[in-house]
Design a protein around this motif. Structure first.
Motif, short mmCIF file in Angstrom:
data_model
loop_
_atom_site.label_atom_id
_atom_site.label_comp_id
_atom_site.label_asym_id
_atom_site.label_seq_id
_atom_site.Cartn_x
_atom_site.Cartn_y
_atom_site.Cartn_z
N ALA A 186 0.50 -1.15 0.07
CA ALA A 186 -0.28 -0.13 -0.33
C ALA A 186 0.50 1.51 -0.03
N PHE A 187 2.05 1.17 0.62
CA PHE A 187 2.65 2.76 0.31
C PHE A 187 3.67 2.48 -0.27
N GLU A 188 3.85 0.94 -1.26
CA GLU A 188 4.44 1.21 -2.57
C GLU A 188 3.43 2.43 -3.53
N THR A 189 2.15 2.01 -3.99
CA THR A 189 1.25 2.53 -4.53
C THR A 189 0.96 3.33 -3.74
N ALA A 190 0.61 4.38 -2.46
CA ALA A 190 0.61 5.86 -2.36
C ALA A 190 2.39 6.74 -3.33
N ASN A 191 3.06 6.17 -2.46
CA ASN A 191 4.47 6.32 -3.35
C ASN A 191 4.54 6.69 -4.69
N SER A 192 3.76 5.88 -5.91
CA SER A 192 4.12 6.28 -7.24
C SER A 192 2.88 6.90 -7.47
N HIS A 193 1.56 6.48 -6.83
CA HIS A 193 0.54 8.05 -6.68
C HIS A 193 1.22 9.03 -6.47
N LEU A 194 1.56 9.51 -5.70
CA LEU A 194 2.54 10.63 -5.31
C LEU A 194 3.46 11.14 -6.63
N GLU A 195 4.15 10.38 -6.73
CA GLU A 195 5.33 10.70 -7.72
C GLU A 195 4.63 11.58 -9.10
N LEU A 196 3.80 10.33 -9.50
CA LEU A 196 3.12 10.58 -10.57
C LEU A 196 2.42 11.98 -10.50
N LEU A 197 1.82 12.18 -9.23
CA LEU A 197 0.74 13.59 -9.28
C LEU A 197 1.86 14.91 -9.19
N LYS A 198 3.45 13.91 -8.59
CA LYS A 198 4.37 15.43 -8.73
C LYS A 198 4.61 15.91 -10.33
N LYS A 199 4.64 14.54 -10.90
CA LYS A 199 5.27 14.72 -12.15
C LYS A 199 3.95 15.39 -12.90
N ASN A 200 2.86 14.93 -13.08
CA ASN A 200 2.16 15.84 -14.30
C ASN A 200 1.59 16.77 -12.92
N PRO A 201 1.40 18.01 -12.55
CA PRO A 201 1.25 18.74 -11.88
C PRO A 201 -0.22 20.21 -12.44
N ALA A 202 -1.21 20.35 -11.60
CA ALA A 202 -2.25 21.14 -12.72
C ALA A 202 -2.24 22.49 -12.37
N SER A 203 -2.24 22.58 -13.81
CA SER A 203 -1.93 24.54 -13.62
C SER A 203 -3.17 25.22 -12.73
N LYS A 204 -2.15 26.15 -12.00
CA LYS A 204 -2.45 27.06 -10.86
C LYS A 204 -3.62 27.83 -11.89
#
Ligand SMILES: Cc1cc2nc3c(=O)[nH]c(=O)nc-3n(C[C@H](O)[C@H](O)[C@H](O)COP(=O)(O)OP(=O)(O)OC[C@H]3O[C@@H](n4cnc5c(N)ncnc54)[C@H](O)[C@@H]3O)c2cc1C
Length: 721
Positions: free
Chosen positions: A351-369
């Motif tokens: 579960a930690f790995e899943t959350a971690n990769s999700h977080l990395e993915l979000l960081k890589k694709n930030p939403a526009s402000k």
């Protein structure tokens, strides 16, 4: 039986295809209808009103359409010569060529409404007036595109037309200015749009003037530096989507504020941007929320993993500390705990790995402000500024849904090397129009007590003369009409005053403004084949309409820039405007030539225009256009009905093409047709009765002409024109 029918239909088709001349095939007929702004496969409502005999019969409609489209095709094939019923009949195949009445009526209808036989063409059939002598005199006020269209048409119908023009030139808001070494500078209208189906295309064809396409190869500059074409395309894409959304809304719902006023185009664009911006903010908020949630989950799993690791380590330590054979039950229980804890640890680690990769993915694709970068707003504002150029008014004042009523096809934009005024002059000369220049109309007296209309006209030398006519066609621009209703002494006065509905319509229609700064250099330092049209983007939103477009006739040394929107009504000194234009060019080209001549227009102060063209303001309703076209009528005792005295034309009376030369021309032709239909009768439906609906013997004082002569016609006598 079915095969028989089938083969006969097939044969018919073959007959049709064989009988059509090489250019009169079905595609050409359909194309001819399109070029004449008519549907090829059905009659228009206007046609149905004039041809009631085809209402209920499908076959009659088919015959009508075949003859009508062939007539249009015949005219378009040779627009230098009058298209006669005989020409059309020659191009029709049996059985369609047998209905002579229908052929003649259609030729008359299309000629009367300036769909064929207009402009600079050679007449074949002698003109036969179909009205009383005293109904024949018409004065057309204004020798712009609308006035020239009205006058050329009316002379064709047999009216005696005099045109009175306040200026010392014709063309009105299409104005040529010859610079110091005779180079033509266009100070008014310069671009022709919608040429695929415009009557102006016919005039150009007839006059054969040199032309060239504009708006090719645009380059954009901000403060002298080229704009990245990729970003330009991106913003242009956003703009096209927003414009599409507006267009959809304009067609599908009405947008008014709480005061019943239409929303402005600027407001509508802001609404779209705010909506998208809000969507962007919501997306960004959801993104941040997801980041937080995923980070929390990751931390929770991490802490859980640490706890489980500690539990397993403690259990292992306890097992290690136990002596051999000591409490086997406890040992087994501890070992089992270690296994289950490690199993749990594995699960939590996953579960930690899943959350971690999700977080990395979000960081890589930030939403526009934000939806648009502040720098990109400059490009966006240029595009809105360009709309201000097209509408000739600030977008804050333009009705958001105005596109719904406009013909939006712009197609290729064409310019004439010798100028649009030269085109109009050529048509006026060929048709030998009687144009009185330097004749400024001061009053238009249409009192019912007079027999016709009395004009008080001021000549160039200050002398005031009276001119009388049975009818007047006014092409006074909307700016001038606005001054009239304000009782401004510079504008003509109507006696009796204009009716309240017309005053309201004049008040509610917008009067726009475009100004130009035209510069003539000793040489063309821009690349004539490349950047003859470019764009400068203002860094400031308020000045977005200032000198935004630049265009030059290829091969000439004249370059023009436009001032539109808020910037059009500038109070700056001409020299400052010229210096600003020179600076902008120097920033882009570094090396410029020597300025020979320069001209800045002030159409807002021009006493015979007071603006550049009309636009649909926040108060304009479609009914106002009807009011603007509506003639001033006087009750006729003999005919027991209201008869027109003063008719109105001008670009502002043509809602589909306001503020264009095309709209002006079409409005003049429409006014001429209205007058002729009213006075001469619709000659193609009633050939025996006279114009006044008298029907029988002649009135002694109202003698009608009978000098009819046909130079070329079909075998049997042609009805009067
Ligand atoms: C700067 C500018 C740029 C433009 N660009 C384009 C363009 O690119 N493409 C396009 O299609 N259109 C353009 N237009 C609009 C186009 O010029 C007009 O829509 C069209 O010329 C209007 O024709 P009109 O006959 O209705 O009016 P006008 O041409 O204005 O004719 C009216 C005539 O009435 C005369 N008149 C006024 N008062 C009196 C009086 N008291 N007595 C006698 N005569 C009087 C005037 O002198 C004038 O000749 C532009 C206009 C301007 C000003």
């Amino acid at each position: 039986m079915s095969s028989e029918t089938g083969s006969s239909e097939h044969d018919d088709e073959e007959v049709r295809a064989d009988s059509l001349g090489p250019r009169m095939d079905e595609n050409f007929l359909n194309e001819s209808a399109r070029r004449s702004r008519m549907p090829h496969d059905r009659p228009t409502e206007h046609e149905l009103a004039f041809f009631p005999e085809i209402w209920d019969c499908k076959t009659a409609i088919e015959i009508f359409l075949m003859i009508r489209n062939t007539t249009l095709a015949t005219w378009l094939t040779n627009q230098w010569k009058e298209c006669t019923a005989a020409d059309v009949r020659n191009n029709l195949f049996p059985p369609f060529n047998s209905d002579l009445d229908m052929i003649q009526n259609i030729v008359h209808y299309l000629s009367r409404h300036a769909i064929i036989n207009f402009g600079r063409y050679t007449r074949v059939i002698k003109i036969k007036p179909r009205m009383f002598r005293q109904q024949r005199d018409v004065i057309v006020i204004g020798a712009g595109a609308a006035g020239i269209a009205a006058a050329t048409q009316l002379t064709t119908f047999g009216f005696n037309v005099i045109m009175v023009e306040a200026r010392n030139r014709i063309g009105g808001r299409a104005q040529n200015y010859k610079s110091k070494n005779d180079v033509v500078m266009e100070l008014g209208a310069d671009s022709l749009r919608n040429l695929e189906d415009s009557p102006i295309a016919t005039l150009m064809h007839q006059v054969q003037m040199e032309q060239h396409a504009a708006f090719d190869n645009q380059s954009m500059f901000i403060e002298g530096k080229p704009v990245d074409p990729k970003r330009d395309r991106l913003i242009a894409g956003m703009y096209i989507s927003a414009r599409g959304a507006l267009h959809w809304q304009a067609h599908n719902r009405e947008h008014r504020d709480e005061n019943g006023k239409f929303i402005s185009r600027q407001q509508a664009y802001e609404n779209v941007i705010n909506l998208v911006e809000r969507g962007t903010h919501i997306k960004y908020f959801n993104y941040c929320k997801s980041m937080e949630e995923v980070a929390r989950a990751r931390e929770y799993h991490f802490n859980q993993m640490a706890q489980l690791r500690m539990t397993a380590m403690l259990a292992e330590k306890r097992v290690d500390q136990m002596k051999d054979g000591e409490d086997p039950l406890l040992r087994r229980s501890l070992k089992r705990d270690i296994v289950t804890t490690m199993q749990k640890f594995e699960e939590v680690a996953q579960a930690f790995e899943t959350a971690n990769s999700h977080l990395e993915l979000l960081k890589k694709n930030p939403a526009s402000k934000q939806y648009m970068h502040p720098m990109d707003f400059r490009n966006w504002n240029f595009l809105l500024g360009f709309e201000e150029y097209l509408y000739g008014a600030p977008l804050e004042k333009v009705q958001f849904s105005c596109d719904a009523h406009k013909n939006k096809k712009h197609g290729v934009v064409t310019r004439l090397t010798d100028g649009i005024a030269a085109l109009l002059t050529s048509v006026a000369q060929k048709r030998n129009l009687d144009i009185r220049l330097n004749h400024r109309v001061r009053t238009i007296d249409w009192s019912p007590s007079h027999r016709g209309v009395k004009l008080s006209v001021e000549k160039g030398d200050g002398e005031i003369v009276d001119m009388n006519a049975a009818f007047v066609i006014s092409t006074l621009p909307i700016g001038v009409l606005k001054k009239t209703i304000q009782n401004d002494p510079r504008a003509p006065k109507f006696t009796p005053p204009l009716p309240e509905e017309k005053v309201e319509a004049i008040r509610c229609l917008g009067s726009g403004l475009i100004n130009k700064c035209v510069l003539q250099y000793d040489k063309a330092f821009w690349e004539p084949s490349d950047r003859y049209h470019f764009i400068t983007i203002s860094p400031n939103i308020r000045t977005r309409g200032s000198q935004l477009l630049w265009s030059a006739v290829p091969g000439s040394t004249v370059i023009t820039t436009y001032m539109v929107g808020e910037s059009a009504n500038t109070t700056l000194d001409d020299q400052i405007i010229i210096d600003m234009a020179k600076d902008a060019l120097e920033k882009i080209f570094r090396q410029t030539g020597t300025l020979i001549d320069a001209k800045v227009t002030h159409w807002q102060d021009d006493e015979f225009a007071f603006g550049s063209g009309s636009f649909m303001s926040l108060r304009t309703e479609m009914k106002h256009f009807e009011e603007l076209c509506h003639p001033l009528e006087v009750h006729d005792e003999k005919k027991k009905r209201a008869m027109p005295r003063v008719l109105f034309a001008g670009e502002h009376t043509c809602p589909s093409y306001t503020a264009t030369v095309q709209g002006a021309w079409m409005s003049g032709a429409r006014a001429a047709a209205d007058l002729a239909n009213e006075i001469c009768g619709v000659g193609f439906t009633d050939l025996t009765m006279d114009a006044g609906g008298r029907g029988d013997g002649k009135d002694e004082e109202e003698e009608e002409d009978s000098d009819i002569e046909f130079i070329e016609d079909v075998d049997r006598p042609m009805p009067e024109q």
